[in-house]
Design an enzyme around this catalytic site. Sequence first.
Site, PDB file in Angstrom:
ATOM      1  N   THR A   1       0.851  -1.201   0.000  1.00 29.46           N
ATOM      2  CA  THR A   1       0.000   0.000   0.000  1.00 29.46           C
ATOM      3  C   THR A   1       0.882   1.244   0.000  1.00 29.46           C
ATOM      4  OG1 THR A   1      -1.779  -1.139   1.158  1.00 29.46           O
ATOM      5  CG2 THR A   1      -1.769   1.259   1.304  1.00 29.46           C
TER       6      THR A   1
ATOM      7  N   GLN B   1       0.642 -10.390  -4.824  1.00 29.63           N
ATOM      8  CA  GLN B   1       0.095 -11.757  -4.793  1.00 29.63           C
ATOM      9  C   GLN B   1       0.925 -12.746  -5.594  1.00 29.63           C
ATOM     10  OE1 GLN B   1      -2.133 -12.868  -2.834  1.00 29.63           O
ATOM     11  NE2 GLN B   1      -3.131 -11.011  -2.091  1.00 29.63           N
TER      12      GLN B   1
ATOM     13  N   SER C   1       4.456  -6.944  -0.467  1.00 30.77           N
ATOM     14  CA  SER C   1       4.167  -7.035   0.973  1.00 30.77           C
ATOM     15  C   SER C   1       4.677  -8.361   1.491  1.00 30.77           C
ATOM     16  CB  SER C   1       2.656  -6.991   1.210  1.00 30.77           C
ATOM     17  OG  SER C   1       2.203  -5.669   1.289  1.00 30.77           O
ATOM     18  N   ALA C   2       5.513  -8.327   2.536  1.00 30.02           N
ATOM     19  CA  ALA C   2       6.113  -9.556   3.054  1.00 30.02           C
ATOM     20  C   ALA C   2       5.075 -10.523   3.633  1.00 30.02           C
ATOM     21  CB  ALA C   2       7.147  -9.202   4.122  1.00 30.02           C
ATOM     22  N   HIS C   3       3.991  -9.982   4.240  1.00 29.10           N
ATOM     23  CA  HIS C   3       3.052 -10.883   4.931  1.00 29.10           C
ATOM     24  C   HIS C   3       2.230 -11.741   3.980  1.00 29.10           C
ATOM     25  CE1 HIS C   3      -0.938  -8.748   4.481  1.00 29.10           C
ATOM     26  NE2 HIS C   3      -0.134  -7.780   4.106  1.00 29.10           N
TER      27      HIS C   3
ATOM     28  N   CYS D   1      -9.420  -6.278   2.133  1.00 26.27           N
ATOM     29  CA  CYS D   1      -9.754  -4.871   2.335  1.00 26.27           C
ATOM     30  C   CYS D   1     -11.228  -4.603   2.064  1.00 26.27           C
ATOM     31  CB  CYS D   1      -8.910  -3.989   1.419  1.00 26.27           C
ATOM     32  SG  CYS D   1      -7.173  -4.204   1.733  1.00 26.27           S
TER      33      CYS D   1
HETATM   34  N1  PLP Z   1      -1.819  -5.427  -3.651  1.00 23.68           N
HETATM   35  C1  PLP Z   1      -2.453  -6.602  -3.645  1.00 23.68           C
HETATM   36  C2  PLP Z   1      -2.646  -7.339  -4.935  1.00 23.68           C
HETATM   37  C3  PLP Z   1      -2.923  -7.139  -2.442  1.00 23.68           C
HETATM   38  O1  PLP Z   1      -3.563  -8.305  -2.428  1.00 23.68           O
HETATM   39  C4  PLP Z   1      -2.730  -6.396  -1.245  1.00 23.68           C
HETATM   40  C5  PLP Z   1      -3.276  -6.903   0.048  1.00 23.68           C
HETATM   41  O2  PLP Z   1      -4.337  -7.479   0.098  1.00 23.68           O
HETATM   42  C6  PLP Z   1      -2.054  -5.183  -1.313  1.00 23.68           C
HETATM   43  C7  PLP Z   1      -1.614  -4.728  -2.528  1.00 23.68           C
HETATM   44  C8  PLP Z   1      -1.818  -4.341  -0.083  1.00 23.68           C
HETATM   45  O3  PLP Z   1      -0.962  -4.958   0.786  1.00 23.68           O
HETATM   46  P1  PLP Z   1      -0.709  -4.317   2.248  1.00 23.68           P
HETATM   47  O4  PLP Z   1      -2.056  -4.210   2.885  1.00 23.68           O
HETATM   48  O5  PLP Z   1       0.169  -5.309   2.900  1.00 23.68           O
HETATM   49  O6  PLP Z   1      -0.070  -3.004   2.041  1.00 23.68           O
END
Ligand code: PLP
Length: 383
Positions: free
Chosen positions: A70, A176, A195-197, A321
């Site tokens: 994000t 993803q 995103s690492a998680h 989200c």
């Molecule tokens: N982009 C994609 C394709 C995602 O699936 C996500 C999280 O669901 C994000 C961006 C955002 O990741 P974060 O919330 O870890 O910043």
Amino acid sequence: MPYFDHNATTPLAPDARAAWLRATEESWQNPSGPYRDAARVRARLEQAREQVAALLGCPAGLVVFNSGATEGANAVFAHWARLLPAGVRVAVNPTEHPCVLEAARAHFPAERLAWIEVDGDGVARLEHLEALLHSGRMGAVSVMAANNETGVVQPWREIAALCRRHRVEYHCDAAQWLGKLPAAGLGGADWVTASAHKFGGPKGAGWIKIAAQADGFRAQAGGEQEHGHRGGTEDYPAIAATAAALAEAESAAGARAAGRTRWRDRFLGEIATAIPGARLAGAGAERLWNTASLILPHSANQRWVGKLDKRGFQVSTGSACATGREGPSHVLAALGIPADEARRVIRISAGWKTTGKDWQALAAALIAVEAELRAGEADVIRA
Ligand code: PLP
């Protein structure tokens, strides 16, 4: 408890946990400090950068650690808004994650955004993107690697090549893709956010791979950390865990995907036979091995999710989200799926530890829940 919501987040991988604990105990000093212990942390941080860059296939100096995808997407659009001349537009894929869509809208007025057409599976139409690039006035392109809701894979390699030919910058949200399929080649996109998680790393950690020509890029003002690209003391334990998680996931990403795809497809075959009217969003496209976005024949998705939860299976109604806060998914709408069908969609997303038996148990649970919900609906109609 079979967890089928890995596209929302993943448990910490063993190597990531070990790396985080070690770094927290041994390398807690501020990497910008002037003494030898700090220099050691700095050197380890640079090793982690090199490790991530080697997997992506790009120079280490282009990897900027941050808090995740994000933040990354917001930084890319803020950078483009600063640098692109007035009137120059940005082409965006309409099935992007909200962090890309909202960053685009926050930094560019509607007339400076061009929406790339997608086919019935949500795949960006390359001919349309090429036509947009030919029209001139296009300064940048944003198309993800793989979709969080449907798992549909985008032709990001072709898009990167197309953008290079047209000398237009390309941002790829790889949140993803990474950890599920090999990272190799992603370094060829100008901007990559992660995103690492999503791949066994800690939450609130990730990186942005910046464009080679983005010397003046600054994600946030402050100190000279991250080679001057992002002020703020680095969280070295999270960075060490991120690099370890990616390395661990990469060792599975190439070799094991085919077998995992077979488990998922056997599951889908069982569902198609046992639940008439159930179908898959994005069925005609190449998809991630772990994801299935199922359109069910009746009953609101929250009811399916609740009943599966009671039976021990965690699935989602859509992207993390979007859950519970918004109307029907913009991704499913872009695929031409009507709102009443989109309310009957559940997203199933496995991880590397999910077994073939877990998939079979989920199929059995879904079939049982379907019978229960159908009986409930029949009662309502009779009453
Ligand atoms: N982009 C994609 C394709 C995602 O699936 C996500 C999280 O669901 C994000 C961006 C955002 O990741 P974060 O919330 O870890 O910043």
